[in-house]
Enzyme design. Structure first.
Site, mmCIF file in Angstrom:
data_model
loop_
_atom_site.group_PDB
_atom_site.id
_atom_site.type_symbol
_atom_site.label_atom_id
_atom_site.label_comp_id
_atom_site.label_asym_id
_atom_site.label_seq_id
_atom_site.Cartn_x
_atom_site.Cartn_y
_atom_site.Cartn_z
ATOM 1 N N ASP A 44 0.856 -1.191 0.000
ATOM 2 C CA ASP A 44 0.000 0.000 0.000
ATOM 3 C C ASP A 44 0.895 1.245 0.000
ATOM 4 O O ASP A 44 2.092 1.165 -0.213
ATOM 5 C CB ASP A 44 -0.942 -0.019 1.218
ATOM 6 C CG ASP A 44 -0.170 -0.196 2.525
ATOM 7 O OD1 ASP A 44 1.078 -0.150 2.502
ATOM 8 O OD2 ASP A 44 -0.818 -0.379 3.570
ATOM 9 N N ASP A 45 0.289 2.393 0.237
ATOM 10 C CA ASP A 45 1.054 3.635 0.194
ATOM 11 C C ASP A 45 1.719 3.923 1.528
ATOM 12 O O ASP A 45 1.583 5.012 2.093
ATOM 13 C CB ASP A 45 0.132 4.796 -0.219
ATOM 14 C CG ASP A 45 -0.293 4.649 -1.667
ATOM 15 O OD1 ASP A 45 0.503 4.087 -2.440
ATOM 16 O OD2 ASP A 45 -1.409 5.069 -1.998
#
Ligand code: 6R9
Length: 836
Positions: free
Chosen positions: A706-707
């Site tokens: 994910d980020d």
């Protein structure tokens, strides 16, 4: 010291060394494609003896192995190379390893298809046969394979499927790892013999019962803790499937207990009151202190009484912003004692970050200290708190009390800024309170603490853990993953501002009655040998740290390590990010003198405790792999559609079913809890990590998908850094990605679009970085600012980070399809500005 001799078998033909006093046997089984104990099998035995000189003439009847192993007589022997390599060739020159004079036998294996089995020496049919008794242990391949067990069973029952392993170096604790290639480190006989879990089979037995009967398994363990009232039935209830309604996890509900009581009072009641609970080592060498369990309880009770006196009640939040003083675990335990919910904020966070957390949990009190010395720098923590309290008050969250510990060695009272009426010196008030304090008995599902962690948005998530399950889980994982014994001295280098410091500086070790080293200083102060100085000083036997620290020490040369003895070390641990095999080897060969297994523990703030981890006496280790799941944990790897992948694979790491240490919600935002963790792959908890599983069932974590960036083991959301950057008046837009970093694991790389007309300059770069330091904290400062006249966006305006990642890592020939960009020309602009 262990020397090894090796015997290669061609099933019925055994070439035996003549005078072998077998006290340690490892069996490695190679198979052809068919698997099982049948065709194409050959077996390698590695005998380990104390010393060649001590070999007796009692020749072992190894032929017994042929019947027990039921190897097919028609098996073909594959070519096996046996090299006698002088140890010096693969031991580090600077290493203090006592193996340097001993020749070793190494096994190199050129088979295209390779599987292995390591037998429990004491209970294997072979050993039993050799000892003249029949084994009571079930042969490894008689385990029944049920769906959720097959990936761990694959290890012991030999997996199906095959892939090429060009070479494998199998060695036993005590030998140096040689190369960057496939290594397998087997526990030594001596280590396994004393371990809580001594073999893969024993692990499998326990693992199976934990999965097949979680209620029975965990309630058996939970019964060893103190409960004022036992939990009700069911032992646990859960719904991890968003399609079936609200996500819910509960363990031991109705059980009444107190984790502080279990950390201190029960240890004292068992007669260990005079045992050292905490050795504290200050920033300056020679500045130290210690507390016995009795003294720790005394201090905890005084603070607990103070907190009660100022009106802190069960369920109230207490924010703790302290460096690694003993007062930090004391404050956590005092909160737990009275049922207050602590929220520790890492003392490297800025005042803005502190405001954000204060606004979210609205604490009754903030506990801090005036300043801390980090290496040669003094950091004025109280000033940071003052700014935060002023701002949060203006935003509607007023904190009435700021309890401040005078950290005299960093800053004197008289030089500390003070707000009359709000601020109180810890030393002035706390010692006046009684040294006993009744416990607030709480339900197992009452909250224990909040800990903020980064997610994909700018707003940190308040991960909430409850009492009973967390208690049982942290204590149990600590005991097994480090093979903890009462005589151990344990040191975890993590700060209590992160989950590792919660679960494995404070709760897990103290629940086991351990002696814990708490270190306030920096590992490079006064020089890069500080860690080993501390290890020798306190005779640390379990040392748990992060790959980033290993890598940073590795760069400074071996001399800083080898000038210390480190003889007390027995188990090493790693956490925070994947440990690269070269760092693993250095840690193993040099720091641990090839003697100590490394528990590479994969887990998260959310999981509360270890999820995938070696059990050091049981598993052969592969450098860089976190190995197998802990008891009660069912990891699954899914593809992008959420379908479970089988066998050797790569995908998204999820967990099926709950475990006692799981977080229960995000504070004040259950919806975000459900969408972040349970919606992407319905039916599972989604970890946010990528993972591969090799054909032997070993798990290899590959980082966040994910980020979120993992910098030195600290989770930082790209969105957090972006919103900090755009707070700068000259920044119009920012996009942040992670890039590989030699020491930190990942570094922060920021693409910045400036406000129209503002020229690029190095001063502006510095000022942008300063803004992030101020907004989040120094640890989140970007390593690189890349000027970006425009950002690569899709027509719907979404930034294509994939392209930015490639530009940041200069993989310019791997940009992929850029035709879907609203303006593909920005890519060329960015490339042109890459080195400006
Ligand atoms: C305990 C902790 C969690 C993230 C996690 C993963 C990474 C932690 C790891 C590891 C590979 C390991 N991570 N341990 N990756 N091998 N042994 O660090 O918690 O701060 O919440 O970070 O750290 O990416 O998702 P937390």
């Amino acid at each position: 010291m262990i020397n090894d001799m090796m015997m290669i078998t061609n099933n019925s033909k055994y070439a035996s060394t003549s005078s072998t006093n077998i006290n340690n046997i490892q069996i490695i089984k190679q198979l052809g494609q068919g698997g099982g104990w049948g065709q194409h099998a050959s077996i390698i035995f590695i005998f380990s003896n104390k010393k060649y000189s001590s070999l007796s003439s009692s020749s072992s009847t190894v032929t017994a192995a042929s019947t027990s192993s039921s190897s097919s007589s028609s098996s073909t022997v594959n070519k096996i190379q046996v090299n006698r390599i002088p140890t010096s060739q693969f031991s580090n020159n600077n290493s203090k390893s006592n193996l340097t004079t001993t020749p070793l036998v190494k096994v190199k294996h050129p088979l295209p298809y390779f599987h292995f089995l390591v037998s429990n020496r004491s209970s294997s049919p072979i050993m039993a046969a050799m000892n003249g008794s029949s084994s009571s242990t079930t042969p490894p391949n008689s385990f029944t394979t049920s769906n959720h067990l097959r990936h761990v069973e694959s290890m012991s029952t030999l997996p199906s499927g095959a892939g090429p392993i060009p070479k494998l170096n199998a060695l036993i604790l005590g030998e140096s790892l040689a190369s960057e290639e496939d290594d397998l480190v087997l526990p030594s006989h001596d280590f396994s013999a004393q371990a809580h879990v001594s073999s893969p089979h024993k692990y499998l037995d326990m693992y199976k019962s934990s999965i097949e009967d979680p209620a029975g398994f965990w309630s058996g363990i939970a019964s060893q803790f103190y409960w004022k009232h036992k939990w009700a039935h069911p032992v646990y209830s859960e719904n991890l499937d968003i399609r079936k309604g609200r996500i819910n996890i509960e363990w031991f509900k109705g059980g009444i207990t107190n984790i502080c009581y279990n950390c201190l009072d029960t240890i004292i009641a068992a007669g260990n009151g005079e045992k050292i609970a905490i050795y504290w080592e200050g920033n300056e060498p020679g500045v130290d202190a210690s507390l016995t369990y009795n003294q720790l309880l005394h201090r905890v009770c005084q603070l607990a009484n103070y907190l009660k006196d100022i009106g802190v009640r069960k369920g109230d939040a207490v924010l703790i912003y302290l460096p690694m003083l003993m007062e930090l675990p004391i404050a956590m335990l005092a909160c737990a004692r009275i049922g207050a919910v602590h929220s520790v904020v890492f003392a490297g966070f800025s005042s803005e970050s502190l405001v954000q957390r204060i606004m979210d949990c609205k604490p009754k009190i903030v506990i801090t200290c005036n300043a801390v010395q980090r290496g040669s720098k003094t950091i004025h923590l109280k000033d940071i708190v003052d700014t935060a309290l002023t701002h949060s008050s203006l935003s509607g969250a007023t904190v009435d009390v700021c309890l401040t510990y005078e950290n005299e060695s960093a800053l004197k009272k008289e030089n500390t800024k003070w707000v009359e009426g709000r601020d109180t010196w810890w030393q002035d008030v706390v010692p006046k309170y009684p040294a006993t304090c009744d416990v607030e008995w709480v339900d197992a599902e009452d909250p224990l603490f909040l800990l903020y962690t980064s997610g994909s948005t700018g707003k940190p998530k308040g991960v909430l853990h409850t009492t009973g399950g967390y208690m049982v889980y942290t204590a149990t994982t600590f005991k097994y993953a480090f093979d903890y014994k009462q005589s151990d001295i344990y040191w975890c280098t993590a700060d209590c501002g992160w989950i590792t410091g919660h679960s494995y500086v404070t709760y897990g070790p103290l629940l086991n009655g351990a002696t814990v080293v708490v270190f306030e200083g920096a590992p490079n102060y006064p020089d890069f040998g500080r860690c080993w100085d501390i290890v020798d000083k306190y005779k640390v036997s379990i040392f748990y740290t992060a790959p980033t620290l290993v890598r940073s020490l590795m760069r400074e040369g071996d001399e800083h390590v080898t000038r210390y003895s480190r003889k007390s070390l027995r188990v090493l641990g790693s956490v925070g990010e994947p440990i690269n095999p070269s760092a693993w080897r250095w840690f193993f060969n040099l720091v641990g003198d090839s003697r100590c297994p490394i528990s590479d523990t994969w887990w998260q703030t959310e999981t509360g405790g270890f999820m995938i981890t070696p059990l050091p006496g049981a598993w052969p280790q592969k450098p860089g792999s976190a190995t197998f799941p802990f008891f009660g944990v069912q990891p699954v790897i899914v593809d992008e559609k959420g379908a479970e992948l089988e066998g050797e694979c790569s995908g998204y790491l999820c967990v099926k079913g709950s475990w006692p240490g799981a977080f229960r919600t995000l504070y004040g935002d259950h919806e975000r809890y459900e969408t972040t963790y349970f919606s992407a792959f319905p039916g599972y908890y989604f970890s946010g990590d990528g993972c591969s599983r090799d054909k032997d069932g070993y798990h290899w974590l590959t980082g966040r998908v994910d980020d979120v960036i993992n910098v030195s083991g600290h989770r930082i959301g790209t969105a957090e850094v972006e919103s900090a950057l755009v707070a700068h008046p000259h920044c119009a837009e920012a996009a942040v990605v992670g890039v590989e970093h030699e020491v930190k694991g990942q570094g922060i790389y920021a693409f910045v679009t400036l406000v129209e007309g503002v020229p690029y300059s190095d001063d502006l770069r510095k000022s942008l970085i300063m803004t992030v330091r101020k907004q989040i904290g120094a640890f989140a400062a970007p390593d690189r600012i890349h000027w970006a006249p425009g950002l690569p966006k899709t027509r719907s305006g979404k930034i294509m980070r994939r392209i930015l990642r490639k530009i940041a890592s200069r993989q310019l020939d791997e940009l992929g399809d850029i035709s879907t960009l609203a303006d593909p020309a920005v890519v060329d602009q960015l490339i042109a500005l890459a080195d400006c």
